[in-house]
Design a protein around this motif. Sequence first.
Motif, PDB file in Angstrom:
ATOM      1  N   ALA A   1     -27.663  -8.852   1.475  1.00  0.00           N
ATOM      2  CA  ALA A   1     -28.289  -9.086   2.776  1.00  0.00           C
ATOM      3  C   ALA A   1     -27.406  -8.571   3.905  1.00  0.00           C
ATOM      4  O   ALA A   1     -27.884  -7.941   4.856  1.00  0.00           O
TER       5      ALA A   1
ATOM      6  N   PHE B   1     -33.334  -9.405   5.884  1.00  0.00           N
ATOM      7  CA  PHE B   1     -31.914  -9.682   5.700  1.00  0.00           C
ATOM      8  C   PHE B   1     -31.428 -10.848   6.560  1.00  0.00           C
ATOM      9  O   PHE B   1     -30.632 -11.674   6.099  1.00  0.00           O
TER      10      PHE B   1
ATOM     11  N   GLN C   1     -33.965 -10.985   0.626  1.00  0.00           N
ATOM     12  CA  GLN C   1     -33.190  -9.737   0.669  1.00  0.00           C
ATOM     13  C   GLN C   1     -33.984  -8.595   0.046  1.00  0.00           C
ATOM     14  O   GLN C   1     -34.020  -7.479   0.569  1.00  0.00           O
TER      15      GLN C   1
END
Length: 748
Positions: free
Chosen positions: A313, A285, A280
């Motif tokens: 994320a 993500f 992240q």
Amino acid sequence: MTTFNVAMATPTLLLPSSSFHSHPQQQPRQLHALYLKTGILNHPHVSSRLLSLYAKANHLQHARSLFDTIPQPTLLSWNLIISSYLHNHRSHDALLLFRQMLLLHLLPDAFTLPPLIKACTRLHAIPEGKQLHGLLLKIGFASDKFVQSSLLTMYAKWGDMGLARRVFDLMLDKDIVSWNSLIDGYARNGDVDVALKLFDEMPSRDAFTWTALVDGLAKCGKVEAARQVFDQMPSRSLVSWNAMIDGYMKSGKVNLACELFHRMPARNLISWNTMIGGLQFNGMFSEAMEMFEALLEEGVVPNEVTMLAALSAVSGLAVFGNGRWIHSFMIKQGFELDGVVGTSLIEMYSKCGSIESSMAVFKAIAEKKLGHWTAIIVGLGMHGLADQALELFQEIYRIGLKPHDITFIGVLNACSHAGLVDEGNRIFQMMVNEYKIQPTVEHYGCFVDLLCRAGHLEQAKNIIESMPMRPNKVIWMSLLGGSRNHRNLEIGEYAAQNLIEVDDPDATGCYTVLSNMYAAAGKWDEVSHVRETMKKRGAKKDAGCSFIEHRGQVHRFIVGDKSHAQSEDIYAKLREMREKLKLAGHVPDTSQVLLNITDEKEKESELENHSERLAISFGLINMESRTPIRIIKNLRVCNDCHEVTKLLSDIYDREIIVRDNSRFHHFKNGSCSCNDFCVRYGFDTEILSFSKYWRFIAVRGCIKSSYFWRPIFLIYNASHTDSSAHVVTLVKKEFNTTEMHMGTEDCS
């Protein structure tokens, strides 16, 4: 009545039964009840022993309750309760207890001082830690081995390696713990050569020595040196694996981190959290979410840290479906929303385009902390709901919470997106004068952005030049963007020059905006010069692209994209959209085409193929009629696409939510949540539709509490079936006014 001989009863009663270890919470309470019945609780040895049992059972509430009933606590009792508070991560309360102890003229001993030094270490309480050091020198504990070790650790973790080394050099008995603390301190502070030299000088090493060196080197970014030590380790602990992976993630070497993760002989939750958080952190993500799903498949139970990384994320992806699934998972797992998890959940929904869900989470939190208030204010500002953001800010003021610097950033940002110049100026002055918060570069950035969006470019320029710190890239970009919107080439060139100096060589955005400004002004020679400069410097303009999620899959579109599997249907829907837009009176604003194209039809075709329109077409084809169409665009939505999306939301009776690189736009029933501010202040005139006749309307009204006169040019489509009276009604409704004057000019 039965009486007891304390001297005889105490030894037997104080010995815990064999069931103590299987019922650590229950046993002290049973003894407590027994001592109360027998009347021996006031005996110092008895009360201290019971206090010790409560401390070992980690039952702070009962321990404090017992401590408060002791008429004259002994030093042993004070030591136990202070240690108990420290053990429960209440370091501040431990220091307050010590202050009470000193007021009773009790001096600490060698058992009191180490926990207090540790409390100062955790709190980073430098003045208090140095006061403790002075006190122990005065009362004669400077040479105590455990006190010295605690002092060494404190100074090392504060990064004061000069004092840490002085304490170490004065130690007569340097055990392995002391060596480890000093090496760890030097490594964390980036003094790699000193750390390695001490490592070589150590008389003996243990597993922690190796791990501390790896961890320290990795944390200060010296991952190559950390890896060398890691590879030399006789046996690698789980902590060393995690430290090495964390170091690689923080230095951006994701592939090496993943390689180590898959080689680990065993993993714990920290290993998984390090991977999810690291992915992240590096903007990966989708990969972070895949790792979170893998964690669940492995049967690992996530904790709060895991959920925070997963929520971050999802915020980066801005995929509403994933966010809703994670929220549902958290409810099933019983996660409380009172703390930072609630703040992250509010932020996640805001970034996914569902401010209604953010507000629902906010309202569901029983004990709202300042972080929750700040998160929802920032979210409302992002979505152009400045009035609601300001109402909540006033509520913070009313209930007596003291806003911090981030809260003010959120409020100023909300004012910026709504063009509330007077309100923004008032809040900025309130922050400085009433709350005594010194403006940071972020606060100045919000205020400058507010002025630039509203067209106060000279005032913004003056503020930038008078700032006590050097303006950053964001501030110069705001001035440049404002100059583009308000067509001020002089200030735009000034901003661009300063931006290149600050941001060079990463000034792609600057060159792009400057090129667009020249293109809008028809200065094609300057456009060619800027683009040639970009080419020489290797700067590339980001291609416009839009994303839309459908059934768990994210679909990506670029300008004129025909690679999608449904491309034929998408372009058929585009043609349908074009016809319906024409019937609604829309004529493309070809001034938005910043390419050297002379043919108007070509310009119109260029506009029709913008990525967000392809995404809207896809959404209209595939998504249920009651489902909002949520689109993410990497660049700012152009004025023509903004007008088109407003019309489409009315034509197809659909809610369309677009997140561009600046803000959220909620299109519904033919209007946008930004109240056309991004268009309204982009030019000296307001363009609502098109014809060869101009109707001049002077409107005196109230827009966002700003009382003013300003001209609005309504380009009226003479062939449209609506009468001019109907147009007047629409404008009265739009601007909440009853005073209008109309005149006609032939602009052919």
